[in-house]
Design a protein around this motif. Sequence first.
Motif, PDB file in Angstrom:
ATOM      1  N   ALA A 150       0.880  -1.037   0.075  1.00  0.00           N
ATOM      2  CA  ALA A 150      -0.015   0.044  -0.082  1.00  0.00           C
ATOM      3  C   ALA A 150       0.977   1.496   0.064  1.00  0.00           C
ATOM      4  O   ALA A 150       2.253   1.128   0.029  1.00  0.00           O
ATOM      5  N   ALA A 151       0.342   2.276  -0.012  1.00  0.00           N
ATOM      6  CA  ALA A 151       1.151   3.644   0.037  1.00  0.00           C
ATOM      7  C   ALA A 151       1.856   3.860   1.332  1.00  0.00           C
ATOM      8  O   ALA A 151       2.868   4.488   1.222  1.00  0.00           O
ATOM      9  N   PHE A 152       1.211   3.329   2.364  1.00  0.00           N
ATOM     10  CA  PHE A 152       1.823   3.516   3.681  1.00  0.00           C
ATOM     11  C   PHE A 152       1.926   2.203   4.238  1.00  0.00           C
ATOM     12  O   PHE A 152       1.259   1.007   3.925  1.00  0.00           O
ATOM     13  N   PRO A 153       3.009   1.936   5.001  1.00  0.00           N
ATOM     14  CA  PRO A 153       3.382   0.525   5.473  1.00  0.00           C
ATOM     15  C   PRO A 153       2.360   0.360   6.821  1.00  0.00           C
ATOM     16  O   PRO A 153       1.987   1.165   7.250  1.00  0.00           O
ATOM     17  N   GLY A 154       2.240  -0.885   6.888  1.00  0.00           N
ATOM     18  CA  GLY A 154       1.262  -1.471   8.097  1.00  0.00           C
ATOM     19  C   GLY A 154       1.978  -1.365   9.275  1.00  0.00           C
ATOM     20  O   GLY A 154       3.069  -1.723   9.331  1.00  0.00           O
ATOM     21  N   VAL A 155       1.191  -1.021  10.474  1.00  0.00           N
ATOM     22  CA  VAL A 155       1.752  -1.184  11.738  1.00  0.00           C
ATOM     23  C   VAL A 155       1.229  -2.385  12.545  1.00  0.00           C
ATOM     24  O   VAL A 155       0.005  -2.207  12.649  1.00  0.00           O
ATOM     25  N   LEU A 156       2.160  -3.218  12.734  1.00  0.00           N
ATOM     26  CA  LEU A 156       1.572  -4.594  13.417  1.00  0.00           C
ATOM     27  C   LEU A 156       2.076  -4.445  14.992  1.00  0.00           C
ATOM     28  O   LEU A 156       3.156  -4.743  15.153  1.00  0.00           O
ATOM     29  N   PRO A 157       1.112  -3.810  16.044  1.00  0.00           N
ATOM     30  CA  PRO A 157       1.636  -4.040  17.512  1.00  0.00           C
ATOM     31  C   PRO A 157       2.023  -5.246  18.029  1.00  0.00           C
ATOM     32  O   PRO A 157       1.602  -6.562  17.530  1.00  0.00           O
ATOM     33  N   THR A 158       3.237  -5.439  18.689  1.00  0.00           N
ATOM     34  CA  THR A 158       3.642  -6.791  19.219  1.00  0.00           C
ATOM     35  C   THR A 158       2.786  -7.579  20.071  1.00  0.00           C
ATOM     36  O   THR A 158       2.866  -8.640  20.207  1.00  0.00           O
ATOM     37  N   LEU A 159       1.719  -6.835  20.673  1.00  0.00           N
ATOM     38  CA  LEU A 159       0.793  -7.499  21.482  1.00  0.00           C
ATOM     39  C   LEU A 159      -0.466  -7.870  20.668  1.00  0.00           C
ATOM     40  O   LEU A 159      -1.303  -8.485  21.444  1.00  0.00           O
ATOM     41  N   SER A 160      -0.485  -7.610  19.316  1.00  0.00           N
ATOM     42  CA  SER A 160      -1.686  -8.013  18.565  1.00  0.00           C
ATOM     43  C   SER A 160      -1.377  -9.435  17.764  1.00  0.00           C
ATOM     44  O   SER A 160      -1.654  -9.838  16.881  1.00  0.00           O
TER      45      SER A 160
END
Length: 232
Positions: free
Chosen positions: A71-81
């Motif tokens: 996508a245009a922006f990277p995804g943010v994947l929290p370590t607690l998810s």
Amino acid sequence: EAGGVVRLGPGVRERAGLVEVCRPGVLQREPHKGRWRVEGSQKRYVPSTGDLVVGTITEAGGEQFMVDIGAAFPGVLPTLSFEGATKRNKPNLKAGDVVYTRVEIAHPDMDPILTCVDASTGKAKGFGHLKGGYVFSCSTGLARQLLYWPPAPVLAVLGEALSYETAVGNNGRIWVNSESPLETILVVNAIQNSEHLTEEQTKAMVSQLLQTIEEEKGTNEAVNQLMVDTVP
């Protein structure tokens, strides 16, 4: 819609009490989710809340992973998810690892927020680190066809003949894992070739690929046996 609720997906939005289409394509209703969306094959993936995506970790931090999802922006994947993750027990992932995630929050002007747990159960349910296998790209239109239930004809036919795993992302990335590299190549080719075929054409195409792989296996076995016979 019954009950007066209309679920909107990508390419459809609400404005001033009216539902309107905001990108070119074919208006469709997803069979398993009941959402209305515009089906098109754009070059760049546009995240939508609830999408399933296959991504590659580009940066591992203390509190979150940055994930390339096309996508245009990277995804943010929290370590607690992740299922069972705590501040003391975080997933051990590094740059280059492939993950299967769900878009939890999507906004046009911010990094999408990802999660590796199912929204209804809080369990992994197939999400998380995808080990081994092979990732390839396809059109976003084909990816959505493969995600429909019941399975797309190509996946059903392949499943009758081979033992393999797939993770299909709405972002046009697919992860495939099987018992051998040759079978993985067959699955990839079958999926890529199936986009514009009918069900009968798909069956014929897969049958031909299976015949080819059997012939290839026979040739390899003959060569290996010849090498054994000629070794002093």
